[in-house]
Design an enzyme around this catalytic site. Structure first.
Site, PDB file in Angstrom:
ATOM      1  N   CYS A 200       0.879  -0.891   0.267  1.00 21.96           N
ATOM      2  CA  CYS A 200      -0.104  -0.384  -0.090  1.00 21.96           C
ATOM      3  C   CYS A 200       0.662   1.738   0.063  1.00 21.96           C
ATOM      4  CB  CYS A 200      -0.935   0.089   1.286  1.00 21.96           C
ATOM      5  SG  CYS A 200      -2.346  -0.954   1.165  1.00 21.96           S
TER       6      CYS A 200
ATOM      7  N   HIS B 189      -9.192   3.432  -3.452  1.00 20.18           N
ATOM      8  CA  HIS B 189      -7.261   2.923  -3.106  1.00 20.18           C
ATOM      9  C   HIS B 189      -6.709   1.903  -3.838  1.00 20.18           C
ATOM     10  CE1 HIS B 189      -4.276   2.053  -0.435  1.00 20.18           C
ATOM     11  NE2 HIS B 189      -4.938   0.599   0.165  1.00 20.18           N
TER      12      HIS B 189
ATOM     13  N   CYS C 190      -1.439   2.252   6.025  1.00 24.49           N
ATOM     14  CA  CYS C 190      -0.928   1.269   6.979  1.00 24.49           C
ATOM     15  C   CYS C 190      -0.679   0.675   5.584  1.00 24.49           C
ATOM     16  CB  CYS C 190      -2.240   0.534   7.755  1.00 24.49           C
ATOM     17  SG  CYS C 190      -3.673   0.573   6.428  1.00 24.49           S
TER      18      CYS C 190
END
Length: 412
Positions: free
Chosen positions: A74, A367, A397
């Site tokens: 991520c 995302h 995160c």
């Protein structure tokens, strides 16, 4: 752009190129002036094995400018900025194009190992008799692939998917379904308002292969209500889970770039920086509670620079899940957690929601995994200028049990 039931109109490099062209057209230097092109990407397209290099060439950066790809799940897009920052700080470069891109709608369908073995034996068979014998071993289940994105979003060590890790945090920090749904509604409201007021100036429109103009992300739902979201069933832990499709980040496609320059490059090209990169911190923790990564990365970063919560005037915490963001907020106010885990003498304190994700986040905007770290860092710089915040913090995160945080200072 919102992913649907099929590949989107753009590959990861398509997105990177479309995001990069208007950016480079505004610059007072040629694309060949870059020392490096670094691009974050997680789900690499089979036809674009090194998207950083392919994007650099398609953006006319020239054959002599190295282009390469980084992958930190991520945080891949933030990793590209951090790598550029460190190269420049060490004197190895003056001008780097750092980005992130992801086309989750192009995530592959994966056949099982058993099916792959059968296909291999079938194509290796010689003669009609061997082919027929191989066909006798065929099973219909061989034609039932799994979604690559589901495999990729499941931690191979703790065997939990990302939604289940958010459920763990919701339980540990008593995040209620109502709190999570209310946060999601507010994310959509803020994004819609930002669109209406033109506060997302860094987002560029795109034209699809069929001529369709995409002016902005199409996943925002400003008319959502808590009552409507309450009707959704838990997505990962039925029947009592807290995490639903409505209070989770959306699966989307997107690309983002940031120009990172040294002081010499700023002077040479008379650039006007948005912000100065102060520092970056990476942390690691148990993958089952990966959502606490922002807390474990941001806290030591601020302490290292002698900054308290009140010194940060703008925050971006990537909204992987509403429960995850709320758990981070609650962790910073929990005395036991702050003392035992963060090593603080007192609770860090609650982040002012008026300066946190002020224009919404991944719940409403989506995302695209390799992109998000770049986008929230870039957007943070714009928010800091709007709010007059001297310091801003972008954090997220990271799947696999990590967290990343980047500290920015408003450019004078």
């Amino acid at each position: 752009m919102k992913a649907r039931n099929g590949p989107g109109p753009f590959t990861p490099v398509d997105l990177a190129v479309q995001a990069g062209r208007p950016l480079l057209l505004r610059q007072p230097f040629e694309p060949t002036a870059f020392d490096e092109v670094i691009l974050g990407c997680v789900n690499v397209h089979a036809d674009e094995v090194n998207p950083g290099r392919v994007a650099a060439l398609r953006l006319d950066c020239g054959q002599e400018v190295p282009g390469w790809t980084v992958q930190r799940n991520c945080a891949s897009g933030m990793q590209s900025i951090d790598t550029a920052f460190r190269y420049i700080r060490q004197g190895h470069a003056d001008l780097i194009l750092a980005g992130g891109t992801e086309a989750l709608s192009h995530a592959p369908l994966l056949f099982s190992g058993e099916a792959a073995g059968w296909f291999g034996s079938f194509y290796a068979a010689r003669g009609l008799a061997d082919k027929l014998q191989s066909l006798l071993n065929f099973r219909p289940r061989f034609l039932m692939p799994t979604l690559g994105i589901l495999r990729g979003l499941t931690d191979p060590v703790v065997k939990l998917n990302m939604g289940q890790t958010a459920e763990v945090l919701a339980h540990q920090f008593a995040v209620t379904r109502e709190e999570a749904d209310a946060y999601a509604v507010e994310s959509h409201r803020r994004l819609a308002q930002a669109h209406e007021e033109g506060r997302l100036e860094e987002l560029a429109a795109m034209i699809g292969p069929d001529g369709t103009l995409y002016e902005h992300d199409d996943g925002v739902r400003p008319d959502n209500t808590v009552e409507q979201l309450a009707k959704l069933k838990p997505a990962f832990e039925r029947p009592f889970g807290q995490v639903t499709a409505g209070n989770s980040s959306q699966i989307t496609d997107g690309g983002s770039w940031t120009v990172v320059a040294s002081e010499d490059a700023v002077k040479k090209y008379r650039l006007k920086p948005l912000a100065r990169i102060v520092d970056c911190e990476w942390a690691a923790l148990d993958p089952s509670i990966m959502g606490l990564g922002p807390v474990l990365s941001a806290t030591p970063l601020l302490r290292r620079h002698g900054l308290a919560r009140g010194d940060v005037g703008a925050w971006e915490i990537n909204e992987a899940f509403a429960a995850q963001v709320l758990a981070c907020i609650k962790a910073w106010t929990d005395k036991g957690f702050c003392t035992d885990i963060l090593g603080l003498d007192a609770p860090f304190g609650e982040i002012d929601r008026d300066i946190l994700n002020v224009d919404g986040g991944a719940i409403s905007l989506g995302h695209p995994v390799g992109t998000s770290g770049n986008r929230i860092t870039l957007h943070l710089a714009h928010v800091m200028r709007r709010l007059g915040a001297r310091h801003g913090l972008a954090t997220e995160c990271i799947g696999g049990g990590m967290g990343g945080a980047m500290l920015l200072e408003l450019a004078e």
